[in-house]
Scaffold this active site. Sequence first.
Site, PDB file in Angstrom:
ATOM      1  N   ASP A  32      35.885  50.732  30.452  1.00 15.39           N
ATOM      2  CA  ASP A  32      34.808  49.748  30.617  1.00 15.39           C
ATOM      3  C   ASP A  32      33.416  50.396  30.627  1.00 15.39           C
ATOM      4  OD1 ASP A  32      36.987  47.963  31.149  1.00 15.39           O
ATOM      5  OD2 ASP A  32      36.861  48.426  33.299  1.00 15.39           O
ATOM      6  N   GLU A 244      36.505  37.991  28.907  1.00 14.27           N
ATOM      7  CA  GLU A 244      35.883  38.859  29.923  1.00 14.27           C
ATOM      8  C   GLU A 244      34.939  39.827  29.229  1.00 14.27           C
ATOM      9  OE1 GLU A 244      39.191  40.906  31.755  1.00 14.27           O
ATOM     10  OE2 GLU A 244      39.621  42.067  29.969  1.00 14.27           O
TER      11      GLU A 244
HETATM   12  O1  FUB Z   1      39.002  47.592  34.234  1.00 13.45           O
HETATM   13  C1  FUB Z   1      39.531  46.426  34.814  1.00 13.45           C
HETATM   14  C2  FUB Z   1      39.337  45.271  33.911  1.00 13.45           C
HETATM   15  O2  FUB Z   1      39.986  45.507  32.665  1.00 13.45           O
HETATM   16  C3  FUB Z   1      37.908  45.020  33.498  1.00 13.45           C
HETATM   17  O3  FUB Z   1      37.127  44.447  34.497  1.00 13.45           O
HETATM   18  C4  FUB Z   1      38.143  44.181  32.314  1.00 13.45           C
HETATM   19  O4  FUB Z   1      37.033  43.945  31.523  1.00 13.45           O
HETATM   20  C5  FUB Z   1      39.226  44.956  31.615  1.00 13.45           C
HETATM   21  O5  FUB Z   1      38.714  46.005  30.849  1.00 13.45           O
END
Ligand code: FUB
Length: 343
Positions: A32, A244
């Site tokens: 991320d 997301e």
């Molecule tokens: O790293 C945990 C979660 O996985 C992140 O918040 C999301 O965007 C995904 O990459």
Amino acid sequence: DQPASQNDQATSAEEASKFSHSPLVSHIYTADPSAHIFEGKIYIYPSHDIETSAASDDMGGHFDMKDYHVFSMERPSGEVIDHGPVLKLEDIPWASRQLWAPDAAHKNGKYYLYFPAKDKEDIFRIGVAVADSPAGPFKAQPAPIKGSYSMDPAVFQDDDGSYYLYFGGIWGGQLQWFEDGKLVQGRKGPTDGIPASDQPALMPKVAKLSGDMLELAEKPIDALIVDEQGNPILSGDNQRRFFEGAWVHKYNGKYYLSYSTGDTHNIAYGISDSPYGPFVHKGNVLLPVQGWTNHHSIVEFEEKWYLFYHDTELSGETHLRNIKMTELRYNDDGTIITINPMK
Ligand code: FUB
């Protein structure tokens, strides 16, 4: 003219291949990556993935992170310095678990780390921690940002000095459990509260930040993602709907919102004339990578644009990822040339 620009593109592609496919760091697992240019260097604010005994499920229980590291590079393909750990779960008074994807911003000599974590009721909230240096260490505020919920915060600084916080994510990100900013009792699973497939999808949220960067200056609203006809992308349109990992950048005066489509694993994007949207869906920035999650950031450094992303090259495990970067290029009409990480 046409032949010259094709040559230029070939040269850029060769340069880009110098960084793509190589993990930026291999001594710890990272994911991320939110990249920014601070003090003339590239700073990267990623998640710090770790081994866990937590079970893998559709709520992301296997992403069980406990601290943040910050990385810096003098230039693309330069040495990567690890400045972490810069903030630990045990030092965040309100948080209980799961330090997921963070972002950072700079204002008036202070640096702000925005991060999601589950509170003591196991609900994702977004916190902020403050430092005097982009490399930290960061000190967490005693409580999460009032009115915050869900995860994957991303801060965009506009040219007029306004800062906008984008956030949200469905399934494990819990966005589907909230209506009008309020937790709806009884919603528990990854799909409780997800609209029917012929209804508009849940959208990322956007709100201006307060002058002190520690609060929302307004109630979050939907950053609407629409198709070329202006209709909201539908919940059942899994190839294009928001899942997301929102990120906003500005290119030639236009606002670009890019995001993960989750279970179809694209980084898609839309373009708008306003930081609030609506963002007209234009295509994909990045095709699926190795591993389930796809999460990115986009930043300009010395007149070139870069995509930061992750995959699971080092481990082969979805929850043990490694950050990467590559060059990002635009077509003459402002659309982004899609990057295929498998090539
Ligand atoms: O790293 C945990 C979660 O996985 C992140 O918040 C999301 O965007 C995904 O990459």
